[in-house]
Design a protein around this motif. Structure first.
Motif, mmCIF file in Angstrom:
data_model
loop_
_atom_site.group_PDB
_atom_site.id
_atom_site.type_symbol
_atom_site.label_atom_id
_atom_site.label_comp_id
_atom_site.label_asym_id
_atom_site.label_seq_id
_atom_site.Cartn_x
_atom_site.Cartn_y
_atom_site.Cartn_z
ATOM 1 N N GLU A 224 29.806 12.455 9.031
ATOM 2 C CA GLU A 224 30.294 13.111 7.816
ATOM 3 C C GLU A 224 29.569 12.724 6.720
ATOM 4 O O GLU A 224 29.532 11.557 6.060
ATOM 5 C CB GLU A 224 31.836 12.712 6.930
ATOM 6 C CG GLU A 224 32.588 13.702 6.387
ATOM 7 C CD GLU A 224 33.086 15.063 6.843
ATOM 8 O OE1 GLU A 224 33.246 16.202 6.270
ATOM 9 O OE2 GLU A 224 32.864 15.230 7.745
ATOM 10 N N TYR B 47 24.189 14.524 11.005
ATOM 11 C CA TYR B 47 25.371 15.299 10.969
ATOM 12 C C TYR B 47 26.259 16.328 12.227
ATOM 13 O O TYR B 47 26.804 16.074 12.787
ATOM 14 C CB TYR B 47 25.550 16.333 9.540
ATOM 15 C CG TYR B 47 24.950 14.682 8.152
ATOM 16 C CD1 TYR B 47 25.889 13.980 8.274
ATOM 17 C CD2 TYR B 47 23.442 15.243 7.683
ATOM 18 C CE1 TYR B 47 25.363 12.521 7.395
ATOM 19 C CE2 TYR B 47 23.227 14.669 7.006
ATOM 20 C CZ TYR B 47 24.223 13.673 6.444
ATOM 21 O OH TYR B 47 24.208 12.558 5.086
ATOM 22 N N GLY C 3 34.468 7.233 11.572
ATOM 23 C CA GLY C 3 35.684 8.412 11.278
ATOM 24 C C GLY C 3 34.875 9.225 10.110
ATOM 25 O O GLY C 3 34.229 9.917 10.425
ATOM 26 N N LYS C 4 35.648 9.962 9.629
ATOM 27 C CA LYS C 4 35.161 11.325 8.628
ATOM 28 C C LYS C 4 34.867 9.941 7.356
ATOM 29 O O LYS C 4 34.890 10.779 6.108
ATOM 30 C CB LYS C 4 36.700 12.003 8.117
ATOM 31 C CG LYS C 4 37.032 12.484 9.075
ATOM 32 C CD LYS C 4 36.130 13.619 9.568
ATOM 33 C CE LYS C 4 36.468 14.690 10.354
ATOM 34 N NZ LYS C 4 35.474 15.509 10.914
ATOM 35 N N GLU C 5 34.477 8.618 7.189
ATOM 36 C CA GLU C 5 34.224 8.322 6.120
ATOM 37 C C GLU C 5 31.917 8.674 6.195
ATOM 38 O O GLU C 5 31.462 9.052 6.296
ATOM 39 C CB GLU C 5 33.447 6.489 6.562
ATOM 40 C CG GLU C 5 34.555 6.168 7.092
ATOM 41 C CD GLU C 5 33.902 4.566 6.940
ATOM 42 O OE1 GLU C 5 33.248 4.111 7.421
ATOM 43 O OE2 GLU C 5 35.132 3.763 7.099
ATOM 44 N N LYS C 6 32.068 8.595 4.303
ATOM 45 C CA LYS C 6 31.067 9.707 3.693
ATOM 46 C C LYS C 6 29.345 9.086 3.905
ATOM 47 O O LYS C 6 29.258 7.520 3.635
ATOM 48 C CB LYS C 6 30.970 10.515 2.974
ATOM 49 C CG LYS C 6 32.634 11.065 2.797
ATOM 50 C CD LYS C 6 32.287 12.214 3.379
ATOM 51 C CE LYS C 6 33.451 12.995 2.508
ATOM 52 N NZ LYS C 6 35.310 12.395 3.389
ATOM 53 N N GLN D 35 32.278 7.885 15.537
ATOM 54 C CA GLN D 35 32.944 8.722 15.871
ATOM 55 C C GLN D 35 34.907 7.598 15.288
ATOM 56 O O GLN D 35 35.671 8.089 14.479
ATOM 57 C CB GLN D 35 33.850 9.760 16.080
ATOM 58 C CG GLN D 35 32.751 10.770 15.870
ATOM 59 C CD GLN D 35 34.216 12.402 16.535
ATOM 60 O OE1 GLN D 35 33.970 12.529 17.241
ATOM 61 N NE2 GLN D 35 33.193 13.460 15.753
#
Length: 340
Positions: free
Chosen positions: A246, A240, A210-213, A206
């Motif tokens: 993410e 996931y 982070g929130k990268e796909k 994280q």
């Protein structure tokens, strides 16, 4: 005359003493033995309850057994199995410190190389009766065994089929396998170590990603197709659900485990990172090297992950297993590739 009378009296007294001693001995033996009539009047309900909760001794000299409940009902298994076959669940056996007497093998897919098991191979495409040669006292099977196959396995040795309710969780599967092997405490040790590793790895991912796909794709050699794995996939959904990555929207919306990608949807992937594995063999084979040239096409060049160079090629052996040891190795792969 008096002498004769005294001798006769002594003889009578001796006979009486022998009778008393014999009666006392008979009473002692009777009290020390179980009453046949008492054993015969035990209620069936009591006998059944005892068999379900404790190991039972069927006949003198036989191994202890116990009754457990699997996907298809109650099954009698050894209380302390010694020769175990775990079809598709060898990972859990090894994690628990139990060496199987054979391991599954498929002519196309090979075997679970990542486990490094030095035991004979059982061809899952052949006759189940071949397991007889390994003299197992317990067979454990996963969801791949339907009721018909389960019946055939059961003819070889007592067979436990894992419940459908635990097949999506490597932790719950480990607990059930450990319970069947009668070593539940060992499972909790393994789980504690695994959960600690996941918590640490998740925090690092994280912090880096982070929130990268993220998308997960398998290259199907020979078919020249690409399969996108969804969040519900038994093998890769863990990245996931447990590791905190993410998923791309397409993978999040999937209700099936995987879906073949058509060329027209490639620009819509929206992936910042793409993980690739081969369907069988390794990346060194010429077929895969040829297939992987597809990333040079204009369609793939429009995907952010390709533009950024965030393409990861992992070996398939542990990635095509959803078991607990394999999942730990997946996390190691991801940390080595993604964590800065």
């Amino acid at each position: 005359m008096l002498a004769k009378t005294n001798k006769a009296a002594a003889l009578v007294l001796a006979i009486l003493m022998i009778g008393v001693l014999t009666a006392c001995g008979g009473k002692s033996n009777s009290e020390g033995s179980a009453s046949p009539s008492a054993s015969a009047t035990a209620s069936p309900a009591t006998a059944s309850a005892s068999a379900s909760s404790e190991p039972s001794q069927e006949t003198q000299g036989s191994a202890e057994t116990r009754i457990v409940k699997d996907e298809f009902g109650d099954v009698e298994i050894p209380a302390h199995p010694q020769r175990v076959v775990g079809v598709y669940v060898e990972d859990y056996l090894k994690a628990l410190g139990v060496m199987p007497v054979a391991q599954w093998y498929h002519p196309l897919w090979g075997k679970q190389d990542y486990l490094n098991l030095d035991v004979p191979l059982f061809d899952t495409t052949g006759s189940i009766e071949a397991l007889i040669s390994y003299n197992p006292d317990l067979i454990i099977v996963d969801g791949a065994a339907d009721k018909e196959k389960y019946g055939v396995y059961s003819k070889v040795a007592p067979t436990y089929r894992l419940p459908e309710s635990v097949l999506q969780s490597s932790v719950e599967m480990l607990r059930v396998v450990a319970d069947v092997l009668n070593i539940p405490d060992k499972a909790e040790e393994v789980i504690a170590d695994y959960e600690s590793k996941v918590a640490d790895g998740k925090a690092k991912l994280q912090a880096s990603v982070g929130k990268e796909k993220v998308a997960f794709i398998r290259v199907n050699v020979g078919e020249k197709t690409l399969a996108l794995f969804g969040v519900k996939n038994r093998y890769t959904g863990v990245i996931y659900s447990e590791f905190g990555l993410e998923p791309i929207q397409m993978a999040k919306d999937m209700t099936e485990y995987q879906s073949i990608l058509s060329e027209e949807v490639i620009p819509e992937l929206g992936a910042d990172h793409i993980i690739f594995i081969p369907s069988n063999g390794s990346w060194d084979t010429p077929e895969y090297q040829e297939d992987f040239k597809l990333l040079d096409s204009p369609l793939w060049q429009s995907v952010p992950a390709v533009q950024k160079g965030n393409i990861y090629k992992f070996e398939r052996s542990h990635w095509q297993s959803g078991a607990i040891t394999a999942n730990g190795m997946k996390l190691d792969d991801l940390l080595g590739a993604m964590a800065k």
